[in-house]
Design an enzyme around this catalytic site. Structure first.
Site, mmCIF file in Angstrom:
data_model
loop_
_atom_site.group_PDB
_atom_site.id
_atom_site.type_symbol
_atom_site.label_atom_id
_atom_site.label_comp_id
_atom_site.label_asym_id
_atom_site.label_seq_id
_atom_site.Cartn_x
_atom_site.Cartn_y
_atom_site.Cartn_z
ATOM 1 N N VAL A 133 1.133 -0.398 -0.184
ATOM 2 C CA VAL A 133 -0.175 0.151 -0.088
ATOM 3 C C VAL A 133 0.641 1.200 -0.154
ATOM 4 O O VAL A 133 1.881 1.530 0.678
ATOM 5 C CB VAL A 133 -1.082 0.209 1.334
ATOM 6 C CG1 VAL A 133 -2.069 1.145 0.661
ATOM 7 C CG2 VAL A 133 -1.677 -1.316 1.384
ATOM 8 N N CYS A 134 0.311 2.268 -0.862
ATOM 9 C CA CYS A 134 1.684 3.941 -0.520
ATOM 10 C C CYS A 134 3.011 2.793 -1.104
ATOM 11 O O CYS A 134 3.124 2.354 -1.735
ATOM 12 C CB CYS A 134 0.921 4.211 0.466
ATOM 13 S SG CYS A 134 1.704 6.130 0.522
ATOM 14 N N THR A 135 3.260 4.042 -0.556
ATOM 15 C CA THR A 135 5.067 3.742 -0.328
ATOM 16 C C THR A 135 5.868 2.765 0.064
ATOM 17 O O THR A 135 7.186 2.522 -0.430
ATOM 18 C CB THR A 135 5.506 5.054 0.211
ATOM 19 O OG1 THR A 135 5.798 4.838 1.109
ATOM 20 C CG2 THR A 135 5.765 6.215 -0.440
#
Length: 212
Positions: free
Chosen positions: A99-101
């Site tokens: 998720v995300c970075t």
């Protein structure tokens, strides 16, 4: 089915909790939070902690692994215990996700080279530098690799994965029970929709811009 969610200091809480809430709805799923050491791990606010019950070494072969993002991710790009665990777990996993970075950590471990993946919109350029084809899609499937864009998209990723693992009806059940029916009061959830001055402000402040 064992689902392992990796933790590290200064992760973003919803990156981990969003997928957890969805994936916990998979029948017979055992969701475990793992980290370099057991005990509480603080999120990026410093005010919220999630307890890691197992170390990376204790969970070598989960069926599903999830890597959240957050400001602390930048400190993980050369962190051997995490990267080695990702490589080991990925060797036998059914699904490897982020998720995300968190996708930058997967890329740093060499797991996304030549693949299509997404991340937070501010980090897409950094993802490309790591040999990944960046996508602006909210959730991206490339084989067994599933990446989600910014923070809240982890909920969508988790729900989509429930569908792949346990079927559409089970995913619909999880969605209904959690009453996941987004109706945000604003339409500014992506750089294509948000006011231009806000997008520019965050680009100027981004650590990824500073590193460029």
């Amino acid at each position: 089915m064992q689902i392992a969610i990796a933790l590290y200091e200064r992760f973003t809480a919803l990156d981990a909790i969003g997928p957890y809430q969805m994936l916990a709805g998979v029948p017979d799923a055992q969701v475990v939070f793992v980290a370099e050491r057991t005990g509480p791990v603080r999120d990026d606010s410093g005010q919220f902690a999630v307890v890691a019950d197992k170390t990376f070494a204790e969970v070598p072969d989960p069926d599903v692994l999830v890597v959240p993002g957050g400001p602390g991710q930048s400190d993980q790009m050369e962190n051997a215990p995490l990267l080695d665990w990702l490589r080991t777990a990925d060797a036998t996993s059914t699904w490897t996700t982020s998720v995300c970075t968190g996708s930058l950590a997967l890329a740093a471990a060499g797991l996304l080279e030549g693949r299509t993946a997404t991340s937070h919109w501010l980090a897409l350029g950094e993802l490309e530098k790591l040999g990944v084809r960046p996508s602006e899609e909210r959730v991206v499937f490339d084989g067994k690799y599933v990446t989600a864009a910014g923070v809240s998209s982890g909920i969508d990723m988790g729900l989509a994965l429930v569908g792949r693992i346990a079927g559409d009806e089970r995913a619909q059940t999880v969605q209904l029970i959690t009453e996941y029916d987004p109706q945000p009061p604003y339409d500014a959830g992506s750089p294509k929709k948000a006011p231009a001055h806000l997008v520019e402000m965050f680009r100027e402040q981004s650590r990824f811009t500073e590193d460029a």
